[in-house]
Design a protein around this motif. Structure first.
Motif, PDB file in Angstrom:
ATOM      1  N   LYS A  73       0.833  -1.209   0.000  1.00 20.25           N
ATOM      2  CA  LYS A  73       0.000   0.000   0.000  1.00 20.25           C
ATOM      3  C   LYS A  73       0.863   1.253   0.000  1.00 20.25           C
ATOM      4  O   LYS A  73       0.566   2.227  -0.703  1.00 20.25           O
ATOM      5  N   GLN A  74       1.935   1.222   0.777  1.00 21.30           N
ATOM      6  CA  GLN A  74       2.856   2.364   0.774  1.00 21.30           C
ATOM      7  C   GLN A  74       3.453   2.569  -0.608  1.00 21.30           C
ATOM      8  O   GLN A  74       3.540   3.706  -1.089  1.00 21.30           O
ATOM      9  N   SER A  80       2.412   7.066  -6.649  1.00 20.50           N
ATOM     10  CA  SER A  80       1.445   8.083  -7.054  1.00 20.50           C
ATOM     11  C   SER A  80       1.953   9.474  -6.692  1.00 20.50           C
ATOM     12  O   SER A  80       1.807  10.427  -7.477  1.00 20.50           O
ATOM     13  N   ALA A  81       2.561   9.617  -5.525  1.00 18.63           N
ATOM     14  CA  ALA A  81       3.100  10.911  -5.098  1.00 18.63           C
ATOM     15  C   ALA A  81       4.233  11.358  -6.019  1.00 18.63           C
ATOM     16  O   ALA A  81       4.298  12.527  -6.423  1.00 18.63           O
ATOM     17  N   ALA A  94       6.830  15.264  -1.820  1.00 20.75           N
ATOM     18  CA  ALA A  94       5.552  14.559  -1.938  1.00 20.75           C
ATOM     19  C   ALA A  94       5.622  13.185  -1.280  1.00 20.75           C
ATOM     20  O   ALA A  94       4.654  12.736  -0.645  1.00 20.75           O
ATOM     21  N   PHE A  95       6.758  12.519  -1.405  1.00 17.32           N
ATOM     22  CA  PHE A  95       6.954  11.241  -0.721  1.00 17.32           C
ATOM     23  C   PHE A  95       6.857  11.415   0.785  1.00 17.32           C
ATOM     24  O   PHE A  95       6.184  10.637   1.481  1.00 17.32           O
ATOM     25  N   ALA A  96       7.530  12.442   1.324  1.00 17.85           N
ATOM     26  CA  ALA A  96       7.521  12.661   2.772  1.00 17.85           C
ATOM     27  C   ALA A  96       6.107  12.920   3.278  1.00 17.85           C
ATOM     28  O   ALA A  96       5.694  12.384   4.315  1.00 17.85           O
ATOM     29  N   ALA A  97       5.355  13.725   2.552  1.00 17.59           N
ATOM     30  CA  ALA A  97       3.970  13.996   2.940  1.00 17.59           C
ATOM     31  C   ALA A  97       3.135  12.725   2.859  1.00 17.59           C
ATOM     32  O   ALA A  97       2.294  12.455   3.735  1.00 17.59           O
ATOM     33  N   ALA A  98       3.351  11.920   1.828  1.00 16.74           N
ATOM     34  CA  ALA A  98       2.605  10.669   1.670  1.00 16.74           C
ATOM     35  C   ALA A  98       2.935   9.682   2.788  1.00 16.74           C
ATOM     36  O   ALA A  98       2.076   8.902   3.222  1.00 16.74           O
ATOM     37  N   TYR A  99       4.180   9.711   3.263  1.00 15.88           N
ATOM     38  CA  TYR A  99       4.594   8.850   4.375  1.00 15.88           C
ATOM     39  C   TYR A  99       3.760   9.168   5.618  1.00 15.88           C
ATOM     40  O   TYR A  99       3.217   8.267   6.276  1.00 15.88           O
ATOM     41  N   SER A 131      13.200  -3.047   0.494  1.00 21.43           N
ATOM     42  CA  SER A 131      14.166  -2.707  -0.555  1.00 21.43           C
ATOM     43  C   SER A 131      13.473  -2.197  -1.813  1.00 21.43           C
ATOM     44  O   SER A 131      14.006  -1.331  -2.515  1.00 21.43           O
ATOM     45  N   LEU A 132      12.296  -2.726  -2.096  1.00 13.39           N
ATOM     46  CA  LEU A 132      11.551  -2.253  -3.264  1.00 13.39           C
ATOM     47  C   LEU A 132      11.186  -0.778  -3.126  1.00 13.39           C
ATOM     48  O   LEU A 132      11.201  -0.029  -4.099  1.00 13.39           O
ATOM     49  N   LEU A 133      10.853  -0.350  -1.898  1.00 18.33           N
ATOM     50  CA  LEU A 133      10.574   1.059  -1.669  1.00 18.33           C
ATOM     51  C   LEU A 133      11.816   1.898  -1.926  1.00 18.33           C
ATOM     52  O   LEU A 133      11.756   2.958  -2.560  1.00 18.33           O
ATOM     53  N   HIS A 134      12.961   1.425  -1.450  1.00 21.60           N
ATOM     54  CA  HIS A 134      14.222   2.137  -1.701  1.00 21.60           C
ATOM     55  C   HIS A 134      14.500   2.227  -3.195  1.00 21.60           C
ATOM     56  O   HIS A 134      14.959   3.265  -3.687  1.00 21.60           O
ATOM     57  N   ASP A 135      14.228   1.144  -3.895  1.00 20.91           N
ATOM     58  CA  ASP A 135      14.497   1.116  -5.339  1.00 20.91           C
ATOM     59  C   ASP A 135      13.685   2.158  -6.085  1.00 20.91           C
ATOM     60  O   ASP A 135      14.129   2.704  -7.097  1.00 20.91           O
ATOM     61  N   ASP A 136      12.470   2.447  -5.595  1.00 17.31           N
ATOM     62  CA  ASP A 136      11.638   3.472  -6.228  1.00 17.31           C
ATOM     63  C   ASP A 136      12.140   4.875  -5.915  1.00 17.31           C
ATOM     64  O   ASP A 136      11.988   5.795  -6.730  1.00 17.31           O
ATOM     65  N   LEU A 137      12.727   5.047  -4.725  1.00 17.51           N
ATOM     66  CA  LEU A 137      13.025   6.388  -4.229  1.00 17.51           C
ATOM     67  C   LEU A 137      14.465   6.840  -4.439  1.00 17.51           C
ATOM     68  O   LEU A 137      14.719   8.038  -4.602  1.00 17.51           O
TER      69      LEU A 137
END
Length: 202
Positions: A73-74, A80-81, A94-99, A131-137
């Motif tokens: 979900k994250q 999207s952000a 936008a990522f920080a706000a979405a977090y 790790s997948l989240l890191h890969d996006d960011l």
């Protein structure tokens, strides 16, 4: 003639896995990630205490399943952000706000994902999901810093700031007019911009 309806049981429940997960989410929302037992989840779901073992080896396995859903979900929210902006600093903000928004809107999932103390060695799928989240960011932060090591440093700092604001909001530690979700999100975005500026200027 009255037809007696039987209570759902571990062998007849139509969607046992989902019922147990929803029961666990409700219990975490009420008691925290450490405050319930598998037996309580069974009672809340209306199934026998033997039922969970068809799907989950123990309580941690149930929480791991939910944590993986939390990561997914994250990831959807963060993607999207990021997609809403083209400039990397604004993407990071936008990522920080979405977090922070995720922590507020998905309080139980946030607690399970980050506060339950799940063993990532025993459950390596959790580390892989993170790790997948890191890969996006990291490609975003890499555009700001120019090198991989600094990109990871920046991401960790921004995530730490957002995480702290999320916890402050959850624990009612933000005073007065600063206790609103919008304020916490805005501060997370501002912190991201300020941290990015440090790397841009250095």
């Amino acid at each position: 003639m009255t037809v007696k309806r039987s209570r759902p049981s571990g062998t007849h429940h139509g969607d046992l896995r989902n019922a147990l997960e929803q029961a666990a989410l409700a219990l975490v929302a009420e008691k925290g990630a450490h405050g319930f037992t598998l037996a309580e989840a069974c009672r809340r779901a209306g199934v026998s205490v033997a039922a969970p073992y068809k799907h989950f080896a123990d309580r941690d396995a149930l929480l791991v399943s939910l944590a993986l859903k939390g990561y997914e979900k994250q990831r959807r929210r963060y993607r999207s952000a990021l997609a809403a902006h083209t400039e990397p600093v604004e993407q990071l903000a936008a990522f920080a706000a979405a977090y922070v928004r995720f922590a507020i809107e998905e309080r139980a999932l946030f607690a399970i994902t980050f506060l339950a103390g799940l063993d990532k060695i025993r459950h390596p799928e959790l580390a892989e999901a993170g790790s997948l989240l890191h890969d996006d960011l990291t490609p975003v932060t890499g555009q700001i810093t120019g090198d991989a090591e600094s990109a990871l440093d920046l991401l960790v700092k921004v995530a730490a700031a957002a995480h702290g604001l999320a916890l402050f909001h959850q624990q009612d530690m933000l005073p007065g007019d600063r206790s609103s979700p919008d304020w916490a999100e805005d501060q997370a975005a501002r912190a991201a911009r300020a941290l990015a500026a440090h790397y841009t200027l250095s």
